[in-house]
Design an enzyme around this catalytic site. Structure first.
Site: not given
Ligand code: 4NP
Length: 152
Positions: A7, A13, A123
């Protein structure tokens, strides 16, 4: 067989997908290595988001020991199948692909349960608790389908 879940941050995710698939691989005593990574380096070294960990735990899956790392080009050599959670993750990985063979390893995980629809695992990072439950349920279903296809 080696499977990588990817991800953006590798804290919500993809660690959830990783933890679910690992648990099912262990349950079925399959010889499959599972890992996860993020296309960004924003959270390298961090454990999964506390909200994702809490949701996982409430559903009986422990992801507390996973740590975030960034996706690297060498992952194309290490893994047989690479699942992106959304099209943006997939496009980010395509930028590091060296050839068509690399690109063919990358699949959208929800196409396992909704073939050809190119749906995203949303997300959950900036949303509320329900987003984490939804992510868990989608990934629970997708990882069960991955296991049942492998078992034939
Ligand atoms: P992930 O969610 O891609 O599902 O781990 C996110 C976690 C952090 C961030 C964006 C998406 N961020 O911009 O810090």
């Amino acid at each position: 067989m080696k499977i990588l879940m990817v991800c953006l941050g590798n804290i919500c995710r993809s660690p959830m997908a990783d933890g679910l698939l690992r648990a099912k691989v262990a349950q079925e005593s399959l010889d499959i290595e599972v890992d996860s990574a993020g296309t960004s380096g924003y959270h390298v070294g961090d454990t999964p988001d506390p909200r994702m960990r809490a949701t996982a735990k409430s559903m009986g899956v422990n992801i507390d020991d996973l740590t975030s790392r960034q996706f690297v080009q060498a992952d194309y050599d290490r893994f047989d199948v690479i699942y992106a959670m959304d099209e943006s993750n997939r496009d980010n990985m395509f930028r590091l692909a060296r050839n068509e063979e690399d690109k063919q390893k990358v699949k959208l995980i929800l196409n396992e349960i909704y073939p050809g629809e190119n749906m995203s695992v949303p997300d959950p990072y900036y949303g509320g608790d329900q987003g984490f439950i939804d992510v868990f349920n989608m990934l629970d279903e997708a990882t069960s389908k991955i296991i049942s296809d492998i078992k034939g």
